[in-house]
Design an enzyme around this catalytic site. Sequence first.
Site, PDB file in Angstrom:
ATOM      1  N   GLY A  18       0.830  -1.208   0.000  1.00 29.30           N
ATOM      2  CA  GLY A  18       0.000   0.000   0.000  1.00 29.30           C
ATOM      3  C   GLY A  18       0.861   1.253   0.000  1.00 29.30           C
ATOM      4  O   GLY A  18       0.509   2.266   0.610  1.00 29.30           O
ATOM      5  N   ALA A  19       1.988   1.203  -0.715  1.00 27.65           N
ATOM      6  CA  ALA A  19       2.983   2.281  -0.629  1.00 27.65           C
ATOM      7  C   ALA A  19       2.859   3.308  -1.751  1.00 27.65           C
ATOM      8  O   ALA A  19       3.735   4.142  -1.923  1.00 27.65           O
ATOM      9  CB  ALA A  19       4.390   1.690  -0.602  1.00 27.65           C
ATOM     10  N   ARG A  21       0.780   5.655  -1.788  1.00 26.08           N
ATOM     11  CA  ARG A  21       0.426   6.969  -1.211  1.00 26.08           C
ATOM     12  C   ARG A  21       0.322   6.866   0.301  1.00 26.08           C
ATOM     13  O   ARG A  21       0.534   5.793   0.868  1.00 26.08           O
ATOM     14  CB  ARG A  21      -0.885   7.486  -1.814  1.00 26.08           C
ATOM     15  CG  ARG A  21      -2.055   6.528  -1.661  1.00 26.08           C
ATOM     16  CD  ARG A  21      -3.151   6.883  -2.675  1.00 26.08           C
ATOM     17  NE  ARG A  21      -4.235   5.903  -2.681  1.00 26.08           N
ATOM     18  CZ  ARG A  21      -5.360   6.042  -1.984  1.00 26.08           C
ATOM     19  NH1 ARG A  21      -5.526   7.087  -1.209  1.00 26.08           N
ATOM     20  NH2 ARG A  21      -6.298   5.126  -2.049  1.00 26.08           N
ATOM     21  N   ASP A  68      -2.313  -7.532  -5.545  1.00 25.25           N
ATOM     22  CA  ASP A  68      -3.433  -7.531  -4.595  1.00 25.25           C
ATOM     23  C   ASP A  68      -2.968  -8.380  -3.416  1.00 25.25           C
ATOM     24  O   ASP A  68      -2.799  -9.592  -3.542  1.00 25.25           O
ATOM     25  CB  ASP A  68      -4.679  -8.139  -5.244  1.00 25.25           C
ATOM     26  CG  ASP A  68      -5.843  -8.279  -4.265  1.00 25.25           C
ATOM     27  OD1 ASP A  68      -5.672  -7.962  -3.068  1.00 25.25           O
ATOM     28  OD2 ASP A  68      -6.923  -8.714  -4.713  1.00 25.25           O
ATOM     29  N   VAL A  69      -2.744  -7.742  -2.267  1.00 26.36           N
ATOM     30  CA  VAL A  69      -2.148  -8.464  -1.139  1.00 26.36           C
ATOM     31  C   VAL A  69      -3.019  -9.626  -0.645  1.00 26.36           C
ATOM     32  O   VAL A  69      -2.534 -10.492   0.084  1.00 26.36           O
ATOM     33  CB  VAL A  69      -1.828  -7.524   0.055  1.00 26.36           C
ATOM     34  CG1 VAL A  69      -0.749  -6.526  -0.311  1.00 26.36           C
ATOM     35  CG2 VAL A  69      -3.088  -6.832   0.584  1.00 26.36           C
ATOM     36  N   SER A 147      -4.472   0.070  14.383  1.00 24.75           N
ATOM     37  CA  SER A 147      -5.125   1.379  14.457  1.00 24.75           C
ATOM     38  C   SER A 147      -5.692   1.559  15.860  1.00 24.75           C
ATOM     39  O   SER A 147      -6.027   0.566  16.534  1.00 24.75           O
ATOM     40  CB  SER A 147      -6.277   1.439  13.441  1.00 24.75           C
ATOM     41  OG  SER A 147      -7.107   2.556  13.682  1.00 24.75           O
ATOM     42  N   TYR A 159     -13.577  -2.741  10.322  1.00 29.65           N
ATOM     43  CA  TYR A 159     -12.200  -2.224  10.405  1.00 29.65           C
ATOM     44  C   TYR A 159     -11.624  -2.448  11.810  1.00 29.65           C
ATOM     45  O   TYR A 159     -10.457  -2.844  11.958  1.00 29.65           O
ATOM     46  CB  TYR A 159     -12.234  -0.737  10.060  1.00 29.65           C
ATOM     47  CG  TYR A 159     -10.907  -0.040   9.951  1.00 29.65           C
ATOM     48  CD1 TYR A 159     -10.118  -0.150   8.806  1.00 29.65           C
ATOM     49  CD2 TYR A 159     -10.457   0.792  10.977  1.00 29.65           C
ATOM     50  CE1 TYR A 159      -8.908   0.538   8.698  1.00 29.65           C
ATOM     51  CE2 TYR A 159      -9.254   1.474  10.881  1.00 29.65           C
ATOM     52  CZ  TYR A 159      -8.485   1.344   9.742  1.00 29.65           C
ATOM     53  OH  TYR A 159      -7.286   2.026   9.639  1.00 29.65           O
ATOM     54  N   ALA A 160     -12.426  -2.219  12.841  1.00 31.81           N
ATOM     55  CA  ALA A 160     -11.953  -2.427  14.222  1.00 31.81           C
ATOM     56  C   ALA A 160     -11.613  -3.894  14.451  1.00 31.81           C
ATOM     57  O   ALA A 160     -10.602  -4.219  15.087  1.00 31.81           O
ATOM     58  CB  ALA A 160     -13.011  -1.962  15.210  1.00 31.81           C
ATOM     59  N   ALA A 162     -10.695  -6.033  12.162  1.00 30.14           N
ATOM     60  CA  ALA A 162      -9.471  -6.327  11.408  1.00 30.14           C
ATOM     61  C   ALA A 162      -8.241  -5.790  12.143  1.00 30.14           C
ATOM     62  O   ALA A 162      -7.217  -6.473  12.245  1.00 30.14           O
ATOM     63  CB  ALA A 162      -9.559  -5.704  10.003  1.00 30.14           C
ATOM     64  N   LYS A 163      -8.349  -4.575  12.661  1.00 32.48           N
ATOM     65  CA  LYS A 163      -7.180  -3.960  13.300  1.00 32.48           C
ATOM     66  C   LYS A 163      -6.879  -4.588  14.665  1.00 32.48           C
ATOM     67  O   LYS A 163      -5.711  -4.620  15.089  1.00 32.48           O
ATOM     68  CB  LYS A 163      -7.380  -2.447  13.416  1.00 32.48           C
ATOM     69  CG  LYS A 163      -7.362  -1.730  12.060  1.00 32.48           C
ATOM     70  CD  LYS A 163      -6.136  -2.088  11.220  1.00 32.48           C
ATOM     71  CE  LYS A 163      -5.848  -1.095  10.123  1.00 32.48           C
ATOM     72  NZ  LYS A 163      -4.703  -1.504   9.288  1.00 32.48           N
TER      73      LYS A 163
HETATM   74  P1  NAP Z   1      -4.475   5.168   1.978  1.00 30.22           P
HETATM   75  O1  NAP Z   1      -3.969   6.563   1.775  1.00 30.22           O
HETATM   76  O2  NAP Z   1      -5.882   4.855   1.615  1.00 30.22           O
HETATM   77  O3  NAP Z   1      -3.465   4.161   1.274  1.00 30.22           O
HETATM   78  C1  NAP Z   1      -3.685   2.782   1.328  1.00 30.22           C
HETATM   79  C2  NAP Z   1      -3.048   2.144   0.111  1.00 30.22           C
HETATM   80  O4  NAP Z   1      -3.294   0.717   0.176  1.00 30.22           O
HETATM   81  C3  NAP Z   1      -3.670   2.645  -1.194  1.00 30.22           C
HETATM   82  O5  NAP Z   1      -2.669   3.005  -2.124  1.00 30.22           O
HETATM   83  C4  NAP Z   1      -4.466   1.448  -1.665  1.00 30.22           C
HETATM   84  O6  NAP Z   1      -4.607   1.324  -3.071  1.00 30.22           O
HETATM   85  C5  NAP Z   1      -3.641   0.298  -1.131  1.00 30.22           C
HETATM   86  N1  NAP Z   1      -4.402  -0.949  -1.142  1.00 30.22           N
HETATM   87  C6  NAP Z   1      -5.698  -1.136  -0.818  1.00 30.22           C
HETATM   88  N2  NAP Z   1      -6.072  -2.404  -1.004  1.00 30.22           N
HETATM   89  C7  NAP Z   1      -4.967  -3.065  -1.449  1.00 30.22           C
HETATM   90  C8  NAP Z   1      -4.713  -4.398  -1.836  1.00 30.22           C
HETATM   91  N3  NAP Z   1      -5.677  -5.329  -1.791  1.00 30.22           N
HETATM   92  N4  NAP Z   1      -3.472  -4.725  -2.258  1.00 30.22           N
HETATM   93  C9  NAP Z   1      -2.500  -3.794  -2.328  1.00 30.22           C
HETATM   94  N5  NAP Z   1      -2.679  -2.498  -1.972  1.00 30.22           N
HETATM   95  C10 NAP Z   1      -3.906  -2.137  -1.547  1.00 30.22           C
HETATM   96  O7  NAP Z   1      -4.353   4.749   3.531  1.00 30.22           O
HETATM   97  P2  NAP Z   1      -3.427   5.307   4.720  1.00 30.22           P
HETATM   98  O8  NAP Z   1      -4.218   6.290   5.466  1.00 30.22           O
HETATM   99  O9  NAP Z   1      -2.096   5.658   4.211  1.00 30.22           O
HETATM  100  O10 NAP Z   1      -3.372   4.003   5.640  1.00 30.22           O
HETATM  101  C11 NAP Z   1      -2.305   3.067   5.566  1.00 30.22           C
HETATM  102  C12 NAP Z   1      -2.513   2.021   6.661  1.00 30.22           C
HETATM  103  O11 NAP Z   1      -2.571   2.669   7.946  1.00 30.22           O
HETATM  104  C13 NAP Z   1      -3.817   1.236   6.515  1.00 30.22           C
HETATM  105  O12 NAP Z   1      -3.632  -0.090   6.924  1.00 30.22           O
HETATM  106  C14 NAP Z   1      -4.738   1.961   7.480  1.00 30.22           C
HETATM  107  O13 NAP Z   1      -5.782   1.122   7.902  1.00 30.22           O
HETATM  108  C15 NAP Z   1      -3.769   2.312   8.587  1.00 30.22           C
HETATM  109  N6  NAP Z   1      -4.222   3.423   9.428  1.00 30.22           N
HETATM  110  C16 NAP Z   1      -4.446   4.661   8.904  1.00 30.22           C
HETATM  111  C17 NAP Z   1      -4.856   5.700   9.728  1.00 30.22           C
HETATM  112  C18 NAP Z   1      -5.126   7.092   9.233  1.00 30.22           C
HETATM  113  O14 NAP Z   1      -5.587   7.947  10.040  1.00 30.22           O
HETATM  114  N7  NAP Z   1      -4.872   7.424   7.978  1.00 30.22           N
HETATM  115  C19 NAP Z   1      -5.059   5.464  11.106  1.00 30.22           C
HETATM  116  C20 NAP Z   1      -4.830   4.189  11.606  1.00 30.22           C
HETATM  117  C21 NAP Z   1      -4.403   3.177  10.764  1.00 30.22           C
HETATM  118  P3  NAP Z   1      -5.903   1.975  -3.813  1.00 30.22           P
HETATM  119  O15 NAP Z   1      -5.730   3.440  -3.679  1.00 30.22           O
HETATM  120  O16 NAP Z   1      -5.790   1.474  -5.220  1.00 30.22           O
HETATM  121  O17 NAP Z   1      -7.091   1.443  -3.075  1.00 30.22           O
END
Ligand code: NAP
Length: 258
Positions: A18-19, A21, A68-69, A147, A159-160, A162-163
């Site tokens: 998921g890198a 962005r 796709d992970v 999370s 989501y909760a 899963a986390k």
């Molecule tokens: P994000 O900006 O939505 O980025 C997530 C990335 O994962 C996206 O590029 C997405 O691709 C990719 N992805 C989704 N499904 C995938 C799959 N099946 N295989 C490969 N890649 C996949 O999210 P983020 O905010 O950076 O979050 C990153 C992690 O931190 C996540 O696990 C999230 O649950 C966790 N987290 C985030 C926050 C927060 O406040 N942001 C807080 C707690 C935990 P697409 O764009 O194509 O879908």
Amino acid sequence: MDSTTVSPDPQRVAIVTGAARGIGAAVARRLSSDGFSVAVLDLDDGACAPTVEAVDSAGGRALGVGVDVADGPSVQAAVDRVAAELGPPTVLVNNAGITRDNLLFKMSEDDWDAVLRVHLRGAFLMSKAAQAHMAKNGWGRIVNLSSTSALGNRGQANYAAAKAGMQGFTKTLAIELGRFGVTVNAIAPGFIVTDMTAQTAERLGVSFEDFQAARAAETPVPRVGTPEDIAHAVSFFVSEGASFVSGQVLYVAGGPRA
Ligand code: NAP
């Protein structure tokens, strides 16, 4: 070996899922500046290009891989490609994630399955494929993204779950893999400014600026988090000095809880 041949350092190859962005992109950039070659994995390999270019232009080495992970054959092919092109991966950051928020009585089975599939099945498949290289090397690091929602969050039953599951997964892998020199830890971020939280604001019908201000006001360290805050914690867990830290969950949330 020919003295001009450059052999990849087996302990310095990291995979970040998921890198393309958000947090994953910041983690990839940080691990590169820490000296790792970085495999930038995301659903669409074209979407990985900006992260790969950011690493390259800072003097690092990156490889973008579409995966796709949650798909077994896709995961194995991606890990095989990383091993062939960058070297055996000995660091894995399970960061890929999605949200499909809704109150329980409105949550569809598809939304439940999709979230558990990416976070839990995804981390399971990626870890299983990558740990083979780590065990063989006698050194490795796995960092899982949990999370603060693991503690419960309205509208996020899927989501909760899963986390929270990521935390149990982390502690179990720590027990199983420690003997191979592999540590496994989790980071539980609070509110981090990314597309994911921007989408949440949009769904709730508030501006992202107002949403951030409200979250900052209720946080003991009165600000919202950045992807770099999480990347810093990842950098600690993968460091050599953290070799006796395993099975832990670090809340990076500006306070003790969400
Ligand atoms: P994000 O900006 O939505 O980025 C997530 C990335 O994962 C996206 O590029 C997405 O691709 C990719 N992805 C989704 N499904 C995938 C799959 N099946 N295989 C490969 N890649 C996949 O999210 P983020 O905010 O950076 O979050 C990153 C992690 O931190 C996540 O696990 C999230 O649950 C966790 N987290 C985030 C926050 C927060 O406040 N942001 C807080 C707690 C935990 P697409 O764009 O194509 O879908």
